[in-house]
Design a protein around this motif. Structure first.
Motif, PDB file in Angstrom:
ATOM      1  N   GLN A  53       0.847  -1.202   0.000  1.00 40.70           N
ATOM      2  CA  GLN A  53       0.000   0.000   0.000  1.00 40.70           C
ATOM      3  C   GLN A  53       0.872   1.238   0.000  1.00 40.70           C
ATOM      4  O   GLN A  53       1.822   1.345   0.768  1.00 40.70           O
ATOM      5  CB  GLN A  53      -0.932   0.005   1.213  1.00 40.70           C
ATOM      6  CG  GLN A  53      -1.816   1.262   1.286  1.00 40.70           C
ATOM      7  CD  GLN A  53      -2.938   1.128   2.299  1.00 40.70           C
ATOM      8  OE1 GLN A  53      -3.631   0.114   2.323  1.00 40.70           O
ATOM      9  NE2 GLN A  53      -3.106   2.135   3.130  1.00 40.70           N
ATOM     10  N   LEU A  54       0.490   2.173  -0.862  1.00 37.95           N
ATOM     11  CA  LEU A  54       1.196   3.452  -0.962  1.00 37.95           C
ATOM     12  C   LEU A  54       0.174   4.563  -0.784  1.00 37.95           C
ATOM     13  O   LEU A  54      -0.769   4.684  -1.570  1.00 37.95           O
ATOM     14  CB  LEU A  54       1.893   3.574  -2.318  1.00 37.95           C
ATOM     15  CG  LEU A  54       2.521   4.940  -2.628  1.00 37.95           C
ATOM     16  CD1 LEU A  54       3.644   5.249  -1.649  1.00 37.95           C
ATOM     17  CD2 LEU A  54       3.040   4.971  -4.062  1.00 37.95           C
ATOM     18  N   GLN A  75      -3.082   0.371  -3.721  1.00 35.85           N
ATOM     19  CA  GLN A  75      -2.713  -0.993  -3.330  1.00 35.85           C
ATOM     20  C   GLN A  75      -2.261  -1.741  -4.588  1.00 35.85           C
ATOM     21  O   GLN A  75      -3.008  -1.837  -5.560  1.00 35.85           O
ATOM     22  CB  GLN A  75      -3.895  -1.707  -2.669  1.00 35.85           C
ATOM     23  CG  GLN A  75      -4.340  -1.043  -1.375  1.00 35.85           C
ATOM     24  CD  GLN A  75      -5.566  -1.693  -0.768  1.00 35.85           C
ATOM     25  OE1 GLN A  75      -6.155  -2.594  -1.357  1.00 35.85           O
ATOM     26  NE2 GLN A  75      -5.957  -1.240   0.408  1.00 35.85           N
ATOM     27  N   TYR A  76      -1.032  -2.247  -4.567  1.00 38.00           N
ATOM     28  CA  TYR A  76      -0.462  -2.871  -5.757  1.00 38.00           C
ATOM     29  C   TYR A  76       0.402  -4.068  -5.344  1.00 38.00           C
ATOM     30  O   TYR A  76       0.739  -4.238  -4.171  1.00 38.00           O
ATOM     31  CB  TYR A  76       0.392  -1.863  -6.532  1.00 38.00           C
ATOM     32  CG  TYR A  76       1.625  -1.397  -5.789  1.00 38.00           C
ATOM     33  CD1 TYR A  76       2.865  -1.970  -6.042  1.00 38.00           C
ATOM     34  CD2 TYR A  76       1.540  -0.407  -4.814  1.00 38.00           C
ATOM     35  CE1 TYR A  76       3.996  -1.567  -5.345  1.00 38.00           C
ATOM     36  CE2 TYR A  76       2.659   0.003  -4.125  1.00 38.00           C
ATOM     37  CZ  TYR A  76       3.886  -0.570  -4.391  1.00 38.00           C
ATOM     38  OH  TYR A  76       4.999  -0.182  -3.702  1.00 38.00           O
ATOM     39  N   ARG A  77       0.766  -4.874  -6.335  1.00 39.37           N
ATOM     40  CA  ARG A  77       1.646  -5.999  -6.086  1.00 39.37           C
ATOM     41  C   ARG A  77       2.430  -6.322  -7.365  1.00 39.37           C
ATOM     42  O   ARG A  77       2.000  -5.980  -8.475  1.00 39.37           O
ATOM     43  CB  ARG A  77       0.867  -7.230  -5.639  1.00 39.37           C
ATOM     44  CG  ARG A  77      -0.093  -7.788  -6.662  1.00 39.37           C
ATOM     45  CD  ARG A  77      -0.891  -8.935  -6.101  1.00 39.37           C
ATOM     46  NE  ARG A  77      -1.912  -9.403  -7.057  1.00 39.37           N
ATOM     47  CZ  ARG A  77      -2.829 -10.300  -6.748  1.00 39.37           C
ATOM     48  NH1 ARG A  77      -2.878 -10.801  -5.516  1.00 39.37           N
ATOM     49  NH2 ARG A  77      -3.702 -10.686  -7.657  1.00 39.37           N
ATOM     50  N   VAL A  78       3.543  -6.995  -7.202  1.00 38.05           N
ATOM     51  CA  VAL A  78       4.390  -7.384  -8.328  1.00 38.05           C
ATOM     52  C   VAL A  78       3.790  -8.621  -8.990  1.00 38.05           C
ATOM     53  O   VAL A  78       3.354  -9.559  -8.319  1.00 38.05           O
ATOM     54  CB  VAL A  78       5.825  -7.665  -7.844  1.00 38.05           C
ATOM     55  CG1 VAL A  78       6.691  -8.186  -8.996  1.00 38.05           C
ATOM     56  CG2 VAL A  78       6.436  -6.403  -7.246  1.00 38.05           C
ATOM     57  N   LEU A  79       3.782  -8.638 -10.308  1.00 35.60           N
ATOM     58  CA  LEU A  79       3.349  -9.810 -11.064  1.00 35.60           C
ATOM     59  C   LEU A  79       4.521 -10.784 -11.166  1.00 35.60           C
ATOM     60  O   LEU A  79       5.617 -10.403 -11.633  1.00 35.60           O
ATOM     61  CB  LEU A  79       2.871  -9.412 -12.455  1.00 35.60           C
ATOM     62  CG  LEU A  79       1.596  -8.551 -12.507  1.00 35.60           C
ATOM     63  CD1 LEU A  79       1.335  -8.077 -13.923  1.00 35.60           C
ATOM     64  CD2 LEU A  79       0.410  -9.309 -11.959  1.00 35.60           C
ATOM     65  N   ALA A  80       4.323 -12.016 -10.740  1.00 36.53           N
ATOM     66  CA  ALA A  80       5.427 -12.982 -10.721  1.00 36.53           C
ATOM     67  C   ALA A  80       5.999 -13.213 -12.109  1.00 36.53           C
ATOM     68  O   ALA A  80       7.219 -13.337 -12.290  1.00 36.53           O
ATOM     69  CB  ALA A  80       4.937 -14.298 -10.117  1.00 36.53           C
ATOM     70  N   SER A  91      13.659   1.969 -10.775  1.00 35.42           N
ATOM     71  CA  SER A  91      14.668   2.156  -9.729  1.00 35.42           C
ATOM     72  C   SER A  91      14.018   2.427  -8.385  1.00 35.42           C
ATOM     73  O   SER A  91      14.551   2.071  -7.337  1.00 35.42           O
ATOM     74  CB  SER A  91      15.605   3.314 -10.100  1.00 35.42           C
ATOM     75  OG  SER A  91      14.866   4.522 -10.238  1.00 35.42           O
ATOM     76  N   ASP A  92      12.849   3.094  -8.395  1.00 34.92           N
ATOM     77  CA  ASP A  92      12.100   3.400  -7.163  1.00 34.92           C
ATOM     78  C   ASP A  92      10.618   3.333  -7.508  1.00 34.92           C
ATOM     79  O   ASP A  92      10.027   4.316  -7.960  1.00 34.92           O
ATOM     80  CB  ASP A  92      12.481   4.787  -6.634  1.00 34.92           C
ATOM     81  CG  ASP A  92      11.868   5.076  -5.272  1.00 34.92           C
ATOM     82  OD1 ASP A  92      11.022   4.284  -4.820  1.00 34.92           O
ATOM     83  OD2 ASP A  92      12.244   6.090  -4.659  1.00 34.92           O
ATOM     84  N   SER A  93      10.058   2.153  -7.342  1.00 35.57           N
ATOM     85  CA  SER A  93       8.678   1.932  -7.770  1.00 35.57           C
ATOM     86  C   SER A  93       7.693   2.846  -7.053  1.00 35.57           C
ATOM     87  O   SER A  93       6.763   3.380  -7.673  1.00 35.57           O
ATOM     88  CB  SER A  93       8.291   0.469  -7.533  1.00 35.57           C
ATOM     89  OG  SER A  93       8.407   0.129  -6.150  1.00 35.57           O
ATOM     90  N   ILE A 144      -2.252  -3.173 -10.279  1.00 34.92           N
ATOM     91  CA  ILE A 144      -2.958  -2.271  -9.365  1.00 34.92           C
ATOM     92  C   ILE A 144      -4.179  -3.013  -8.831  1.00 34.92           C
ATOM     93  O   ILE A 144      -5.103  -3.346  -9.585  1.00 34.92           O
ATOM     94  CB  ILE A 144      -3.371  -0.965 -10.070  1.00 34.92           C
ATOM     95  CG1 ILE A 144      -2.150  -0.269 -10.661  1.00 34.92           C
ATOM     96  CG2 ILE A 144      -4.098  -0.045  -9.092  1.00 34.92           C
ATOM     97  CD1 ILE A 144      -1.088   0.074  -9.636  1.00 34.92           C
ATOM     98  N   VAL A 145      -4.181  -3.294  -7.544  1.00 36.41           N
ATOM     99  CA  VAL A 145      -5.270  -4.048  -6.922  1.00 36.41           C
ATOM    100  C   VAL A 145      -6.460  -3.147  -6.619  1.00 36.41           C
ATOM    101  O   VAL A 145      -7.612  -3.470  -6.915  1.00 36.41           O
ATOM    102  CB  VAL A 145      -4.779  -4.750  -5.640  1.00 36.41           C
ATOM    103  CG1 VAL A 145      -5.927  -5.490  -4.958  1.00 36.41           C
ATOM    104  CG2 VAL A 145      -3.632  -5.693  -5.959  1.00 36.41           C
TER     105      VAL A 145
END
Length: 285
Positions: A53-54, A75-80, A91-93, A144-145
């Motif tokens: 969460q940002l 709210q986000y997450r990395v895709l595997a 460099s700075d997500s 992006i969740v």
């Protein structure tokens, strides 16, 4: 010890980026992996697959020139399957996601008045989500969740003015309601007094009619039973009797305030003449 035996452990909900002599080679999932360092394999870094969460706080101006702080929660997450893009392209997500959020909010809010910003915060959140979706999945490796506008904070002076306007409006409505209630109460009281006066008048009229009827019956009965007496003689006798009864009641009362007027048999006779002049025509009619 793991590096000595070329074994690397990757935790659950985490991926490791493996490189070979500095070049991307593979994405390692959770578990134990063999990474022979002596042939140039190494772990360049790890990325968490958990939802992150940002919170972004953005100051901007509305269409009616009011500065507000809009707080968005991303709210986000990395895709595997695209972890290499997320690792190597950003460099700075967090800072880069924040820049996209700033761009969308500062493009959307200035087209709305302050009241509309509160009403259309879901539309603003959707615009932020749509913009992030365009770049995150395709080139950044993020998903992006959820995008939420969790708060809109105008300047303290603006909030104070809004509260005063709201309070004044409510006071005006309350004053109107109170005045309307008092008006209704006065109308009901006036209607009650009118009805009471009307009924009182009916009672007095009935009382006087009963007195007239009683006097007429008494005069007629007395004249019929006592030969030689006239109606005038009977009324005079009744008035004299009532006069002495009244004087008796006044004398018997210890706390009665009484006003004495000239009286005597002559005055009683004049009073009898006046009453007879008023009552007998009414009874005859």
């Amino acid at each position: 010890m793991g590096n000595l035996f070329c074994c690397v452990q990757v935790d659950q909900s985490t991926v490791a980026i493996k490189g070979n002599f500095g070049k991307f080679d593979d994405v390692l999932g959770p578990g134990c992996h063999c990474v022979p360092w002596f042939i140039g394999d190494q772990i360049a870094g790890k990325l968490s697959l958990r939802v992150q969460q940002l919170d972004v706080r953005c100051e901007t101006k509305t269409k009616d020139n009011v500065f507000v702080n809009v707080i968005a929660s991303i709210q986000y997450r990395v895709l595997a399957e695209k972890a290499n893009d997320a690792f190597y392209k950003l460099s700075d997500s967090r800072s880069q996601i924040q820049a996209y959020v700033f761009d969308v909010i500062r493009a959307s809010v200035p087209r709305l008045n302050l009241d509309d910003v509160f009403d259309q915060k879901n539309e603003i959140a959707k615009a932020v989500a749509d913009e992030l979706e365009k770049v995150s999945n395709v080139s950044l490796g993020f998903e992006i969740v959820q995008t939420l506008i969790i708060d809109i904070e105008p300047d303290e002076g603006v909030k104070r003015a809004m509260n005063e306007i709201n309070a004044a409006t409510r006071l005006r409505v309350a004053a109107n309601d109170k005045a309307e209630a008092e008006k209704i109460l006065q109308i009901k009281e006036a209607e009650g007094e009118a009805e009471s006066t009307y009924l009182s008048g009916l009672g007095i009229a009935r009382q006087r009619q009963a007195i007239v009827d009683g006097l007429r019956d008494s005069v007629l009965g007395f004249s019929a039973n006592v030969p030689g007496t006239s109606a005038k003689d009977v009324i005079d006798m009744i008035l004299v009797t009532q006069y002495f009864d009244t004087m008796k009641d006044i004398g018997a009362a210890s706390k009665t305030s009484a006003v004495f007027i000239p009286h005597g048999p002559g005055v009683v006779r004049d009073t009898a003449t006046q009453i007879r002049g008023g009552l007998l025509p009414a009874s005859s009619s």
